[in-house]
Design a protein around this motif. Sequence first.
Motif, PDB file in Angstrom:
ATOM      1  N   GLU A 246       0.742  -1.102   0.050  1.00  0.00           N
ATOM      2  CA  GLU A 246      -0.116   0.213   0.061  1.00  0.00           C
ATOM      3  C   GLU A 246       0.883   1.197  -0.072  1.00  0.00           C
ATOM      4  OE1 GLU A 246      -2.922  -0.108   3.096  1.00  0.00           O
ATOM      5  OE2 GLU A 246      -3.877  -2.059   2.414  1.00  0.00           O
ATOM      6  N   PRO A 247       1.785   1.266  -0.958  1.00  0.00           N
ATOM      7  CA  PRO A 247       2.582   2.704  -0.907  1.00  0.00           C
ATOM      8  C   PRO A 247       1.452   3.898  -1.358  1.00  0.00           C
ATOM      9  CG  PRO A 247       2.767   1.422  -3.216  1.00  0.00           C
ATOM     10  CD  PRO A 247       2.051   0.569  -1.974  1.00  0.00           C
ATOM     11  N   ILE A 248       1.853   5.037  -1.179  1.00  0.00           N
ATOM     12  CA  ILE A 248       1.274   6.283  -1.260  1.00  0.00           C
ATOM     13  C   ILE A 248       1.577   6.559  -2.834  1.00  0.00           C
ATOM     14  CG2 ILE A 248       0.827   8.616  -0.621  1.00  0.00           C
ATOM     15  CD1 ILE A 248       2.299   7.789   2.177  1.00  0.00           C
ATOM     16  N   VAL A 249       0.083   6.770  -3.602  1.00  0.00           N
ATOM     17  CA  VAL A 249       0.516   7.113  -4.886  1.00  0.00           C
ATOM     18  C   VAL A 249      -0.510   8.261  -5.250  1.00  0.00           C
ATOM     19  CG1 VAL A 249       0.385   6.291  -7.310  1.00  0.00           C
ATOM     20  CG2 VAL A 249       0.962   4.640  -5.422  1.00  0.00           C
ATOM     21  N   PRO A 250       0.073   9.071  -5.836  1.00  0.00           N
ATOM     22  CA  PRO A 250      -0.789  10.350  -6.282  1.00  0.00           C
ATOM     23  C   PRO A 250      -1.660   9.988  -7.453  1.00  0.00           C
ATOM     24  CG  PRO A 250       1.510  10.795  -7.121  1.00  0.00           C
ATOM     25  CD  PRO A 250       1.596   9.677  -6.193  1.00  0.00           C
ATOM     26  N   THR A 251      -2.879  10.802  -7.357  1.00  0.00           N
ATOM     27  CA  THR A 251      -4.023  10.600  -8.328  1.00  0.00           C
ATOM     28  C   THR A 251      -3.469  10.983  -9.606  1.00  0.00           C
ATOM     29  OG1 THR A 251      -4.997  12.749  -7.611  1.00  0.00           O
ATOM     30  CG2 THR A 251      -5.775  10.532  -6.431  1.00  0.00           C
ATOM     31  N   LYS A 252      -2.575  11.873 -10.051  1.00  0.00           N
ATOM     32  CA  LYS A 252      -2.247  12.226 -11.176  1.00  0.00           C
ATOM     33  C   LYS A 252      -0.927  12.807 -10.936  1.00  0.00           C
ATOM     34  CE  LYS A 252      -4.080  16.790 -10.842  1.00  0.00           C
ATOM     35  NZ  LYS A 252      -5.169  17.862 -11.140  1.00  0.00           N
ATOM     36  N   PRO A 253       0.004  12.986 -12.132  1.00  0.00           N
ATOM     37  CA  PRO A 253       1.360  13.372 -12.093  1.00  0.00           C
ATOM     38  C   PRO A 253       1.480  14.707 -11.324  1.00  0.00           C
ATOM     39  CG  PRO A 253       0.853  12.388 -14.051  1.00  0.00           C
ATOM     40  CD  PRO A 253      -0.443  12.574 -13.332  1.00  0.00           C
ATOM     41  N   GLY A 254       2.692  15.032 -10.702  1.00  0.00           N
ATOM     42  CA  GLY A 254       2.956  16.444 -10.299  1.00  0.00           C
ATOM     43  C   GLY A 254       3.637  16.437  -9.043  1.00  0.00           C
ATOM     44  N   VAL A 255       4.627  17.422  -8.816  1.00  0.00           N
ATOM     45  CA  VAL A 255       5.139  17.465  -7.394  1.00  0.00           C
ATOM     46  C   VAL A 255       3.971  17.915  -6.228  1.00  0.00           C
ATOM     47  CG1 VAL A 255       6.850  18.863  -6.101  1.00  0.00           C
ATOM     48  CG2 VAL A 255       7.365  17.908  -8.280  1.00  0.00           C
ATOM     49  N   GLU A 256       3.425  18.755  -6.527  1.00  0.00           N
ATOM     50  CA  GLU A 256       2.141  19.353  -5.806  1.00  0.00           C
ATOM     51  C   GLU A 256       1.189  18.337  -5.261  1.00  0.00           C
ATOM     52  OE1 GLU A 256      -1.392  22.569  -5.303  1.00  0.00           O
ATOM     53  OE2 GLU A 256      -0.089  22.499  -7.151  1.00  0.00           O
ATOM     54  N   VAL A 257       0.907  17.360  -6.344  1.00  0.00           N
ATOM     55  CA  VAL A 257      -0.149  16.425  -5.852  1.00  0.00           C
ATOM     56  C   VAL A 257       0.570  15.454  -5.100  1.00  0.00           C
ATOM     57  CG1 VAL A 257      -1.708  14.795  -6.819  1.00  0.00           C
ATOM     58  CG2 VAL A 257      -1.308  16.811  -8.188  1.00  0.00           C
ATOM     59  N   LEU A 258       1.740  14.978  -5.273  1.00  0.00           N
ATOM     60  CA  LEU A 258       2.549  13.893  -4.602  1.00  0.00           C
ATOM     61  C   LEU A 258       2.557  14.409  -3.029  1.00  0.00           C
ATOM     62  CD1 LEU A 258       4.202  11.467  -4.227  1.00  0.00           C
ATOM     63  CD2 LEU A 258       6.296  12.672  -5.240  1.00  0.00           C
ATOM     64  N   VAL A 259       3.205  15.815  -2.983  1.00  0.00           N
ATOM     65  CA  VAL A 259       3.226  16.141  -1.617  1.00  0.00           C
ATOM     66  C   VAL A 259       2.004  16.220  -0.851  1.00  0.00           C
ATOM     67  CG1 VAL A 259       3.960  18.137  -0.318  1.00  0.00           C
ATOM     68  CG2 VAL A 259       5.315  17.674  -2.009  1.00  0.00           C
ATOM     69  N   PHE A 260       0.915  16.679  -1.477  1.00  0.00           N
ATOM     70  CA  PHE A 260      -0.246  16.832  -0.935  1.00  0.00           C
ATOM     71  C   PHE A 260      -0.777  15.377  -0.510  1.00  0.00           C
ATOM     72  CE2 PHE A 260      -4.950  16.639  -0.678  1.00  0.00           C
ATOM     73  CZ  PHE A 260      -5.305  17.691  -0.250  1.00  0.00           C
ATOM     74  N   ALA A 261      -0.592  14.548  -1.111  1.00  0.00           N
ATOM     75  CA  ALA A 261      -1.032  12.968  -1.024  1.00  0.00           C
ATOM     76  C   ALA A 261      -0.322  12.484   0.311  1.00  0.00           C
ATOM     77  CB  ALA A 261      -0.557  11.962  -2.058  1.00  0.00           C
ATOM     78  N   LEU A 262       1.001  12.832   0.431  1.00  0.00           N
ATOM     79  CA  LEU A 262       2.123  12.449   1.446  1.00  0.00           C
ATOM     80  C   LEU A 262       1.612  13.059   2.759  1.00  0.00           C
ATOM     81  CD1 LEU A 262       4.503  10.966   2.765  1.00  0.00           C
ATOM     82  CD2 LEU A 262       5.802  13.229   1.677  1.00  0.00           C
ATOM     83  N   THR A 263       1.209  14.293   2.493  1.00  0.00           N
ATOM     84  CA  THR A 263       0.871  15.151   3.801  1.00  0.00           C
ATOM     85  C   THR A 263      -0.356  14.432   4.215  1.00  0.00           C
ATOM     86  OG1 THR A 263       1.866  17.086   2.659  1.00  0.00           O
ATOM     87  CG2 THR A 263      -0.088  17.556   4.453  1.00  0.00           C
ATOM     88  N   ALA A 264      -1.639  14.322   3.530  1.00  0.00           N
ATOM     89  CA  ALA A 264      -2.558  13.963   3.913  1.00  0.00           C
ATOM     90  C   ALA A 264      -2.519  12.474   4.617  1.00  0.00           C
ATOM     91  CB  ALA A 264      -3.641  13.522   2.562  1.00  0.00           C
ATOM     92  N   HIS A 265      -1.783  11.619   4.240  1.00  0.00           N
ATOM     93  CA  HIS A 265      -1.378  10.358   4.731  1.00  0.00           C
ATOM     94  C   HIS A 265      -0.814  10.453   6.267  1.00  0.00           C
ATOM     95  CE1 HIS A 265      -0.213   6.179   5.127  1.00  0.00           C
ATOM     96  NE2 HIS A 265       0.905   6.800   5.704  1.00  0.00           N
ATOM     97  N   LEU A 266       0.400  11.556   6.302  1.00  0.00           N
ATOM     98  CA  LEU A 266       0.892  11.558   7.432  1.00  0.00           C
ATOM     99  C   LEU A 266      -0.063  12.117   8.414  1.00  0.00           C
ATOM    100  CD1 LEU A 266       4.566  12.754   6.387  1.00  0.00           C
ATOM    101  CD2 LEU A 266       3.853  10.473   7.189  1.00  0.00           C
ATOM    102  N   VAL A 267      -0.873  13.214   7.848  1.00  0.00           N
ATOM    103  CA  VAL A 267      -1.960  13.700   9.007  1.00  0.00           C
ATOM    104  C   VAL A 267      -2.697  12.654   9.597  1.00  0.00           C
ATOM    105  CG1 VAL A 267      -3.894  15.246   9.266  1.00  0.00           C
ATOM    106  CG2 VAL A 267      -1.658  16.132   8.119  1.00  0.00           C
ATOM    107  N   ALA A 268      -3.205  11.885   8.654  1.00  0.00           N
ATOM    108  CA  ALA A 268      -4.308  10.925   9.058  1.00  0.00           C
ATOM    109  C   ALA A 268      -3.923   9.872   9.947  1.00  0.00           C
ATOM    110  CB  ALA A 268      -4.776  10.034   8.053  1.00  0.00           C
ATOM    111  N   ALA A 269      -2.280   9.643   9.866  1.00  0.00           N
ATOM    112  CA  ALA A 269      -1.644   8.507  10.662  1.00  0.00           C
ATOM    113  C   ALA A 269      -1.082   9.124  12.000  1.00  0.00           C
ATOM    114  CB  ALA A 269      -0.573   7.945   9.803  1.00  0.00           C
ATOM    115  N   ALA A 270      -1.077  10.342  12.087  1.00  0.00           N
ATOM    116  CA  ALA A 270      -0.659  11.171  13.352  1.00  0.00           C
ATOM    117  C   ALA A 270      -1.533  10.576  14.523  1.00  0.00           C
ATOM    118  CB  ALA A 270      -0.661  12.558  13.192  1.00  0.00           C
ATOM    119  N   PRO A 271      -0.698  10.330  15.649  1.00  0.00           N
ATOM    120  CA  PRO A 271      -1.672  10.012  16.754  1.00  0.00           C
ATOM    121  C   PRO A 271      -2.525  11.299  17.488  1.00  0.00           C
ATOM    122  CG  PRO A 271       0.985   9.999  17.266  1.00  0.00           C
ATOM    123  CD  PRO A 271       0.591  10.483  15.633  1.00  0.00           C
TER     124      PRO A 271
END
Length: 271
Positions: A246-271
């Motif tokens: 289950e790697p984090i994969v952006p919905t479309k190409p682009g640095v902004e989209v990738l960083v957003f996807a990573l950010t959303a994941h880390l926020v959701a996983a934060a205790p």
Amino acid sequence: MEAVSINQSLAKRTILLAPSGDQELATALEDDGARVITWPKIEIIDPESFAALDEAIQDLFGYDWLLFANPNAARFFLRRLQNLGHENSELDTLRVCALNDATRQQLEEARVHVDLVPETLATDGVITVLETYNGGRHSLRSLNFLLPRAAISRDHLRQALEDAGARVDVVSAYRTAGSHNSELVQLSVLLNGGGIDCVIFTSPSTVNELSQLLDTNDLSRLLKEVAVACVDQATARIATELGLREPIVPTKPGVEVLVFALTAHLVAAAP
């Protein structure tokens, strides 16, 4: 896009990238508060000593199986075999397992037969395939395995084989070094100590590069506490083949989209 607290998620986070990684991506991550580090450039060289490998080669007929985890292991083993005056044909009496297609190709080009190529690189899957091939759950008991590896190998496979009752010799056939060996040591310490929050793979080749650098066929064990992001589905497929889930994969190409996807994941996983 929905607003996400980027600074909250990336501040004091350590992100690992390939040395050939996207500079635009690195800059975007740093601008959002992350600490970005790169793994050292890979260099494959001779082991400090051939003594253990030479001894194993001289006692080849004491083994039932040769296991090659990657093309480097096959290439350096066969070169040393020939340097000691042996022929590749002498391996015909052993069973040979290549853990991936690239390793199989390396061996077959050298006219070495390959008996088994597991469909999965994860350690548990390799053990299951070996058990099935040899005749069942307890078939590995008392079998003798030789694993030519790098000096820094993580011996998950060795431990699993020994747990199944096999005898295993892991010998150094080569060394995996970075541009500065201290950087590789530091990376290992960070991974083992939970000092890496996320690794981002920017291409399929970067997944293979990190796997080779750390000399493991099962990245999931080393990155079990690390979030994994991939730039696209092709890269994610390679990551999955190397045991990552289950790697984090952006919905479309682009640095902004990738960083957003990573950010959303880390926020959701934060205790």
